[in-house]
Design a protein around this motif. Structure first.
Motif, PDB file in Angstrom:
ATOM      1  N   HIS A 146     -50.721  24.226 -15.821  1.00  0.00           N
ATOM      2  CA  HIS A 146     -51.537  23.170 -15.213  1.00  0.00           C
ATOM      3  C   HIS A 146     -51.412  21.883 -16.009  1.00  0.00           C
ATOM      4  O   HIS A 146     -51.530  21.890 -17.229  1.00  0.00           O
ATOM      5  CB  HIS A 146     -53.007  23.610 -15.162  1.00  0.00           C
ATOM      6  CG  HIS A 146     -53.213  24.817 -14.327  1.00  0.00           C
ATOM      7  ND1 HIS A 146     -53.055  26.096 -14.805  1.00  0.00           N
ATOM      8  CD2 HIS A 146     -53.548  24.947 -13.023  1.00  0.00           C
ATOM      9  CE1 HIS A 146     -53.282  26.959 -13.843  1.00  0.00           C
ATOM     10  NE2 HIS A 146     -53.581  26.291 -12.744  1.00  0.00           N
ATOM     11  N   THR A 190     -53.494  18.987 -15.976  1.00  0.00           N
ATOM     12  CA  THR A 190     -54.760  18.487 -15.440  1.00  0.00           C
ATOM     13  C   THR A 190     -54.801  16.972 -15.407  1.00  0.00           C
ATOM     14  O   THR A 190     -55.109  16.378 -14.383  1.00  0.00           O
ATOM     15  CB  THR A 190     -55.938  19.056 -16.239  1.00  0.00           C
ATOM     16  OG1 THR A 190     -55.861  20.479 -16.196  1.00  0.00           O
ATOM     17  CG2 THR A 190     -57.266  18.618 -15.643  1.00  0.00           C
ATOM     18  N   ARG A 191     -54.491  16.346 -16.517  1.00  0.00           N
ATOM     19  CA  ARG A 191     -54.534  14.878 -16.559  1.00  0.00           C
ATOM     20  C   ARG A 191     -53.411  14.358 -17.444  1.00  0.00           C
ATOM     21  O   ARG A 191     -53.623  13.995 -18.604  1.00  0.00           O
ATOM     22  CB  ARG A 191     -55.882  14.394 -17.072  1.00  0.00           C
ATOM     23  CG  ARG A 191     -56.011  12.884 -16.954  1.00  0.00           C
ATOM     24  CD  ARG A 191     -57.356  12.396 -17.405  1.00  0.00           C
ATOM     25  NE  ARG A 191     -57.416  10.950 -17.271  1.00  0.00           N
ATOM     26  CZ  ARG A 191     -58.323  10.201 -17.842  1.00  0.00           C
ATOM     27  NH1 ARG A 191     -59.264  10.744 -18.578  1.00  0.00           N
ATOM     28  NH2 ARG A 191     -58.311   8.900 -17.679  1.00  0.00           N
ATOM     29  N   TYR A 237     -59.733  19.472 -10.292  1.00  0.00           N
ATOM     30  CA  TYR A 237     -58.371  19.817  -9.881  1.00  0.00           C
ATOM     31  C   TYR A 237     -57.395  19.353 -10.954  1.00  0.00           C
ATOM     32  O   TYR A 237     -57.759  18.640 -11.875  1.00  0.00           O
ATOM     33  CB  TYR A 237     -58.010  19.190  -8.530  1.00  0.00           C
ATOM     34  CG  TYR A 237     -57.976  17.672  -8.532  1.00  0.00           C
ATOM     35  CD1 TYR A 237     -56.784  16.991  -8.777  1.00  0.00           C
ATOM     36  CD2 TYR A 237     -59.120  16.925  -8.298  1.00  0.00           C
ATOM     37  CE1 TYR A 237     -56.753  15.598  -8.787  1.00  0.00           C
ATOM     38  CE2 TYR A 237     -59.091  15.538  -8.297  1.00  0.00           C
ATOM     39  CZ  TYR A 237     -57.904  14.882  -8.546  1.00  0.00           C
ATOM     40  OH  TYR A 237     -57.865  13.518  -8.560  1.00  0.00           O
ATOM     41  N   SER A 238     -56.137  19.778 -10.842  1.00  0.00           N
ATOM     42  CA  SER A 238     -55.055  19.339 -11.720  1.00  0.00           C
ATOM     43  C   SER A 238     -54.180  18.360 -10.955  1.00  0.00           C
ATOM     44  O   SER A 238     -53.965  18.526  -9.754  1.00  0.00           O
ATOM     45  CB  SER A 238     -54.204  20.533 -12.166  1.00  0.00           C
ATOM     46  OG  SER A 238     -54.965  21.420 -12.960  1.00  0.00           O
TER      47      SER A 238
END
Length: 133
Positions: free
Chosen positions: A9, A11-12, A22-23
């Motif tokens: 993931h 994410t940011r 959310y990712s």
């Protein structure tokens, strides 16, 4: 990506805006499971929660859970959700219910779209999913 990291993931990533549940991106390998759009009906095909966004969203997540289980997957295996809401006033309810179902350490990529209507005018939400095994 090894077997131990079959889902990763992002994410940011640097330079991207903050997220809320959310990712921005998810990389994965393995068998894919596509789950058709789930709507707020029970096993007998009856509408759950007429006029109640939270009840409808909970039923949709229960249906997603059941469809994923049939394919040997869980919500932790979901790499992408697509959410259709008929009323953006239901967004907070969606986020609260979603946060009770999705593991915080494995947030999928997500698209959320406001639509003019769904197949049944009483439906407030529909969600489809892509999972990786």
């Amino acid at each position: 990506m090894t077997d131990e990291t079959r889902i990763r993931h992002y994410t940011r990533p640097d330079g991207l805006p903050p997220v809320n549940g959310y990712s921005h991106a998810v990389a994965f390998s393995g068998r894919m499971v596509a789950v058709s759009g789930q709507v707020p009906v029970d096993a007998e095909g009856r509408l759950v929660g007429e006029g109640d966004a939270r009840a409808q969203i909970r039923q949709v997540f229960e249906n997603l859970t059941g469809a994923l289980a049939a394919a040997g997957a869980t919500l932790a295996d979901v790499v992408k959700l697509t959410v259709f809401l008929t009323d953006l006033a239901d967004l907070d309810a969606f986020r609260q219910v979603r946060d009770g179902y999705l593991p915080k350490e494995a947030l999928p990529a997500c698209s959320l779209v406001q639509v003019g209507g769904l197949v049944n005018p009483a439906f407030r939400v529909e969600i489809d999913a892509l999972a990786a095994l």
